[in-house]
Write an enzyme that holds these catalytic residues in place. Sequence first.
Site, short mmCIF file in Angstrom:
data_model
loop_
_atom_site.label_atom_id
_atom_site.label_comp_id
_atom_site.label_asym_id
_atom_site.label_seq_id
_atom_site.Cartn_x
_atom_site.Cartn_y
_atom_site.Cartn_z
N HIS A 19 0.83 -1.21 0.00
CA HIS A 19 0.00 0.00 0.00
C HIS A 19 0.87 1.26 0.00
O HIS A 19 0.68 2.15 -0.84
CB HIS A 19 -0.91 -0.02 1.23
CG HIS A 19 -1.83 1.16 1.32
ND1 HIS A 19 -3.13 1.11 0.87
CD2 HIS A 19 -1.65 2.41 1.82
CE1 HIS A 19 -3.71 2.29 1.07
NE2 HIS A 19 -2.83 3.09 1.64
N GLU A 20 1.80 1.31 0.93
CA GLU A 20 2.65 2.50 1.04
C GLU A 20 3.59 2.64 -0.15
O GLU A 20 3.92 3.75 -0.58
CB GLU A 20 3.45 2.46 2.35
CG GLU A 20 2.60 2.39 3.62
CD GLU A 20 1.57 3.52 3.73
OE1 GLU A 20 1.78 4.59 3.10
OE2 GLU A 20 0.56 3.35 4.44
N HIS A 78 1.83 4.58 -2.89
CA HIS A 78 1.92 6.03 -2.69
C HIS A 78 3.32 6.54 -3.02
O HIS A 78 3.48 7.56 -3.71
CB HIS A 78 1.60 6.37 -1.23
CG HIS A 78 0.18 6.14 -0.83
ND1 HIS A 78 -0.90 6.56 -1.57
CD2 HIS A 78 -0.35 5.54 0.27
CE1 HIS A 78 -2.03 6.24 -0.96
NE2 HIS A 78 -1.72 5.61 0.16
#
Length: 335
Positions: free
Chosen positions: A17-18, A21
């Site tokens: 997820h990170e 980003h």
Amino acid sequence: MELFLSIFAFGLLVLGHELGHFTLAKANGVKVLEFSIGMGPRLVKWERNETTYSLKAFPIGGSVRMYGETEEEVGEGSFLSKNPLRKMSVIAAGPLMNLVMALVILFVITLNLGYADTSIREVISGSPAEAAGIKPDDEIMEINGQRTYTFEDITTYIAFNGSEALEVIVRTGDTDRVLSILPMKDETGRSIIGIAPNYVEKPGIAESVSSSFRKALSLVNQTIFSLKVLFGGQASLNDFGGPVTIFRVSTEAAKVSLWNLASFAAFLSVNLAVLNLIPFPALDGGWLLILLVELVTKKKLPEKFVGIWNTVGFVVLMSFMALITFKDLFFPIQL
């Protein structure tokens, strides 16, 4: 060992997820000040270029801190200096990465273990399904208005409905029929209608890709369905768990097999994606809502408002997380 595997699996989902980003921030020329996995006290850190990489004590989240997320930080490489579409791509990349990870996991599981689809292999004699006129090779398309992508959808919606009559859309060839079926109870007390699915034991790559997409859609649909149940007042706080419950369930799954743990990881990855897209402050969806308003109105919202919006959301989320963790520790869900 099982606890370690469950923490590792959850950590991979957070990392993915990170990383979504992080990757899109870099691609859009935004400076990333810190990339961290975990929350709480920092255990390890190292620096490369302008970014500090951190591993923190509690494996329940992560963050990508970008230059220019506040009004004090403006200029070249600032997040706030980018146009709305670029900012939206950075924010949406996290949930999108979770969906991609879920698809990859589901593909590997399906390719190795096969899958059950929504078409009927057998109708049990004397069952509600037989009484309603369901035949082998029919396909269950919907139950009570909910689209069925997998056989797990069928069993889930039947079980949730309890003993009440179901409205079932059944496809026979090219013809759809709407049937009303009253479930019966099996020996465990679970509601059933008396059908068994077709099972593909050795799917090819194309079949596995198709099935993994259907399973992902199923998980998205069931997550949204669960949120409707929660906000519709049909569930209580006791029906939900937080990080402690997640690690308990994933540990139990790992005890059964690595395939079970992988299935639970796919489920969690889809949940992370959907929940993060809720338009609530401090979540990715809250950011996307702000950016969508800016894109439509072509006006930048006041940075002070954005800061307050995200701060209030963060406080509410952390308070809710603390409440759920307290509940998990002292009033745990019975597995």
